[in-house]
Write an enzyme that holds these catalytic residues in place. Structure first.
Site, PDB file in Angstrom:
ATOM      1  N   CYS A  28       0.863  -1.178   0.000  1.00 51.67           N
ATOM      2  CA  CYS A  28       0.000   0.000   0.000  1.00 51.67           C
ATOM      3  C   CYS A  28       0.901   1.230   0.000  1.00 51.67           C
ATOM      4  CB  CYS A  28      -0.949  -0.014   1.195  1.00 51.67           C
ATOM      5  SG  CYS A  28      -0.116  -0.266   2.767  1.00 51.67           S
ATOM      6  N   HIS A  29       0.297   2.388  -0.167  1.00 49.11           N
ATOM      7  CA  HIS A  29       1.065   3.621  -0.273  1.00 49.11           C
ATOM      8  C   HIS A  29       0.388   4.718   0.538  1.00 49.11           C
ATOM      9  CE1 HIS A  29       2.551   1.761  -4.083  1.00 49.11           C
ATOM     10  NE2 HIS A  29       1.269   1.583  -4.384  1.00 49.11           N
ATOM     11  N   TYR A  45       1.779  11.723 -11.910  1.00 49.56           N
ATOM     12  CA  TYR A  45       0.368  11.947 -11.559  1.00 49.56           C
ATOM     13  C   TYR A  45       0.349  12.779 -10.286  1.00 49.56           C
ATOM     14  CZ  TYR A  45       1.370   7.947  -8.491  1.00 49.56           C
ATOM     15  OH  TYR A  45       1.939   7.104  -7.565  1.00 49.56           O
ATOM     16  N   SER A  73       5.739   6.396  -6.727  1.00 51.82           N
ATOM     17  CA  SER A  73       6.587   7.157  -7.654  1.00 51.82           C
ATOM     18  C   SER A  73       6.336   8.657  -7.574  1.00 51.82           C
ATOM     19  CB  SER A  73       6.369   6.655  -9.082  1.00 51.82           C
ATOM     20  OG  SER A  73       5.026   6.861  -9.475  1.00 51.82           O
ATOM     21  N   ASP A 244      -2.911  -2.424  -2.356  1.00 56.95           N
ATOM     22  CA  ASP A 244      -2.452  -1.405  -3.314  1.00 56.95           C
ATOM     23  C   ASP A 244      -3.142  -0.054  -3.085  1.00 56.95           C
ATOM     24  OD1 ASP A 244      -0.929  -0.416  -5.529  1.00 56.95           O
ATOM     25  OD2 ASP A 244      -2.680  -0.678  -6.826  1.00 56.95           O
TER      26      ASP A 244
HETATM   27  C1  0GY Z   1       1.294   0.320  -7.729  1.00 58.98           C
HETATM   28  C2  0GY Z   1       1.160   0.548  -9.154  1.00 58.98           C
HETATM   29  C3  0GY Z   1       1.306   1.723  -9.802  1.00 58.98           C
HETATM   30  C4  0GY Z   1       1.885   2.897  -9.270  1.00 58.98           C
HETATM   31  C5  0GY Z   1       2.928   2.940  -8.463  1.00 58.98           C
HETATM   32  O1  0GY Z   1       4.655   4.035  -7.412  1.00 58.98           O
HETATM   33  C6  0GY Z   1       3.656   4.164  -8.095  1.00 58.98           C
HETATM   34  O2  0GY Z   1       3.255   5.256  -8.513  1.00 58.98           O
HETATM   35  O3  0GY Z   1       3.418   1.852  -7.935  1.00 58.98           O
HETATM   36  C7  0GY Z   1       0.830   1.812 -11.177  1.00 58.98           C
HETATM   37  O4  0GY Z   1       0.469   2.922 -11.629  1.00 58.98           O
HETATM   38  O5  0GY Z   1       0.773   0.768 -11.881  1.00 58.98           O
HETATM   39  O6  0GY Z   1       1.860  -0.682  -7.317  1.00 58.98           O
HETATM   40  O7  0GY Z   1       0.830   1.158  -6.961  1.00 58.98           O
END
Ligand code: 0GY
Length: 291
Positions: A28-29, A45, A73, A244
């Site tokens: 997760c983020h 983004y 990212s 995620d």
């Molecule tokens: C995920 C997948 C994506 C994004 C990122 O770090 C991120 O921005 O991982 C994606 O856009 O496929 O694992 O969150």
């Protein structure tokens, strides 16, 4: 007016499936909050704030106990937001960082102190400008003890990445199984290629994650369940699961997190497999001292 993206469900359902005690959401983020933790100038983004309070409320709502927060990212190589979320978790979160390959030993040690246990190499061109394999290999050779490398790539570059991944001297964790085409079924070419890769080393782990990204048939993601269940059973000691959340870039196809949790007994079809997927395996990688 804001151009910031909301990519998560505002009111996810309560799952019917109850995870085992101590379950870990291992992918997760957090996003921001932007006022405290600005996004990278190179971000592809611009998300709405999705900070630790929201993440921990979702964790509780879904019946989970811990999180592994992967640096997204949009925050580039500044891990302050991820470290802040870990610090606010009362020991219930650890993380994976994205680093400038020139990072010093002292900075790596500080990340370890802050709860980081791995670094992520992202090869998705839509998310990052460059992915310098030589520099990645160099930093991978001097990580703190017990760390691993998380790699995010799509199935079409698995072969191309093999020499690079083969040379990484620490365990590998592959995001979303390297994004195979699950509509080809459990014996499809891309799943078979991924199996061959798993067979090449016994320290390659993977995340059985993201039916919402991988299965164009949509919720309830039957193609994903069919293709992924055999993989979870066959590699049961090196598979992880995660929501995620907040689902970067999924604003046009936002999954219901409760439904994602309800996928678990469809891909890990016994209580023993569920215990490994959600507790034993992530604890071995992220909280080995508590086992
Ligand atoms: C995920 C997948 C994506 C994004 C990122 O770090 C991120 O921005 O991982 C994606 O856009 O496929 O694992 O969150």
């Amino acid at each position: 007016m804001s151009d910031r993206i909301v990519s998560w469900h505002s009111n996810p359902s309560k799952p019917r499936y109850t995870p085992p005690a101590g379950a870990v959401d291992a992918h997760c983020h957090t996003f921001g909050p932007m006022a405290e933790f600005p996004f990278s100038a190179k971000a592809k983004y611009l998300p709405e704030d999705a900070g630790p309070d929201k993440l921990f409320a979702l964790r509780d709502h879904l019946g989970f106990s811990r999180n592994v927060i992967v640096q997204a990212s949009c925050h580039g190589t500044d891990n302050a937001g991820t470290l802040n979320a870990i610090a606010k978790s009362n020991g219930k979160a650890r993380g994976v960082a994205v680093v400038d390959p020139a990072i010093s030993e002292a900075e790596l040690a500080a990340l370890h102190e802050g709860g980081i246990r791995g670094i992520r190499f992202n090869f998705l061109k839509r998310l990052v400008d460059d992915a310098p394999k030589d520099k990645f290999l160099e930093v991978a050779s001097r990580l703190p003890a017990g760390w691993h490398v998380v790699i995010y790539f799509e199935a079409d570059i698995l072969d191309e990445l093999r020499p690079f991944m083969d040379a990484i001297p620490v365990p590998l964790v592959i995001d979303h199984m390297g994004r195979p085409d699950v509509t080809q079924g459990p014996n499809g070419a891309e799943i078979q290629a991924f199996r061959r890769f798993l067979e090449s080393r016994d320290d390659i782990w993977f995340k059985a994650t993201c039916p919402d990204r991988l299965d164009p048939t949509g919720d309830p993601w039957n193609a994903f369940a069919d293709a992924v269940a055999p993989l979870v059973a066959d590699y049961q000691d090196r598979v992880l699961w995660g929501t995620d959340w907040p689902h970067p870039n999924m604003q046009d196809n936002v999954p219901d997190d409760g439904h994602l949790v309800d996928m678990i007994p469809r891909i890990a079809q016994t209580m023993e497999l569920q215990q490994k997927l959600l507790v034993t395996n992530p604890m071995r990688l992220y909280w080995p001292e508590e086992i």
